[in-house]
Design an enzyme around this catalytic site. Structure first.
Site, mmCIF file in Angstrom:
data_model
loop_
_atom_site.group_PDB
_atom_site.id
_atom_site.type_symbol
_atom_site.label_atom_id
_atom_site.label_comp_id
_atom_site.label_asym_id
_atom_site.label_seq_id
_atom_site.Cartn_x
_atom_site.Cartn_y
_atom_site.Cartn_z
ATOM 1 C CG ASP A 11 -2.179 -0.948 1.109
ATOM 2 O OD1 ASP A 11 -2.176 -1.691 -0.017
ATOM 3 O OD2 ASP A 11 -2.599 -1.266 2.163
ATOM 4 C CE1 TYR A 12 6.044 5.285 2.237
ATOM 5 C CE2 TYR A 12 7.322 3.459 1.609
ATOM 6 C CZ TYR A 12 7.169 4.855 1.856
ATOM 7 O OH TYR A 12 8.202 5.623 1.948
ATOM 8 C CG LEU A 13 6.462 -0.218 -1.643
ATOM 9 C CD1 LEU A 13 7.293 -1.626 -1.944
ATOM 10 C CD2 LEU A 13 7.847 0.874 -1.791
ATOM 11 C CB ALA B 62 0.824 5.678 -1.093
ATOM 12 C CE LYS B 63 7.306 8.039 -1.341
ATOM 13 N NZ LYS B 63 7.320 9.294 -0.742
#
Length: 211
Positions: free
Chosen positions: A121-123, A125-126
């Site tokens: 999820d973080y990657l 978003a990035k």
């Protein structure tokens, strides 16, 4: 001297970026923080600050700003609101403000988040923030470090558009890389990955820019 807005100035890496900028003869940092009580640590050292929440309008923070470093992050608590949409909001405002360069602190794996075993999820978003920057028309540099640690600076890295292995790098060396790519003559409209390595940061950037 060029005024550089640092989003995420209160973070562990952000504080190091602000310190490095304040020690250069080329740049003057403007620390963007979310809470009033975070301002004094910078202002007591003569560093300009501005209150700004990445989930709100941030256009007031761009007064007399020449360049931007985005080093903000939600620490996994709000990856859509801060890491993705907050970054996009800052990019859009930078575009309207005719900012000369936007330096993005991203992450290894952000080019292909679907392949990651964790932090998808973080990657993602990035990745979305990075793609928004690439298509913005702004001059940019996207820096994708491996896992960050708090070791001392080595002033050495390994750098490539795509590295063949994963690994770690100190926040201090990442901060130094981010500050160096602010210069007009290096790393324009590029993205690259960095890890702990054997090449001096300046030399690694120079060799990459020459390719």
């Amino acid at each position: 001297m060029e005024n550089v807005l640092v989003a995420g100035a209160n973070g562990t890496t952000g504080k190091q970026i602000v310190k490095l900028l304040s020690e250069t003869q080329y740049f003057k940092p403007v620390a963007m923080v979310r809470k009033k009580e975070q301002m004094d640590q910078f202002e007591s050292k003569g560093i300009s600050t501005v209150l700004g929440d990445l989930e709100q309008d941030v256009s007031h923070a761009f007064k007399n700003i020449d360049k931007v470093i985005f080093a903000a992050g939600s620490g996994g608590k709000n990856v859509i609101g801060v890491d993705q949409e907050g970054a996009k909001r800052l990019i859009d405002t930078a575009k309207k403000s005719n900012i000369k360069k936007f330096v993005m602190l991203s992450s290894m794996g952000a080019d292909a988040p679907e392949k990651a075993d964790q932090l998808q999820d973080y990657l993602r978003a990035k990745h979305n923030a990075d793609e928004h920057l690439k298509s913005s028309g702004l001059n940019y540099a996207i820096v994708r470090p491996g896992t960050l640690n708090n070791k001392q600076a080595t002033d050495h890295i390994q750098l490539s558009e795509k590295l063949s292995q994963s690994g770690e790098i100190s926040r201090a060396d990442v901060a130094q890389t981010l500050v160096r790519v602010l210069h007009d003559d290096t790393s324009n409209k590029v993205s690259f990955e960095i890890l702990d390595g054997d090449t001096l940061i300046g030399k690694a950037l120079e060799e990459f820019s020459d390719k």
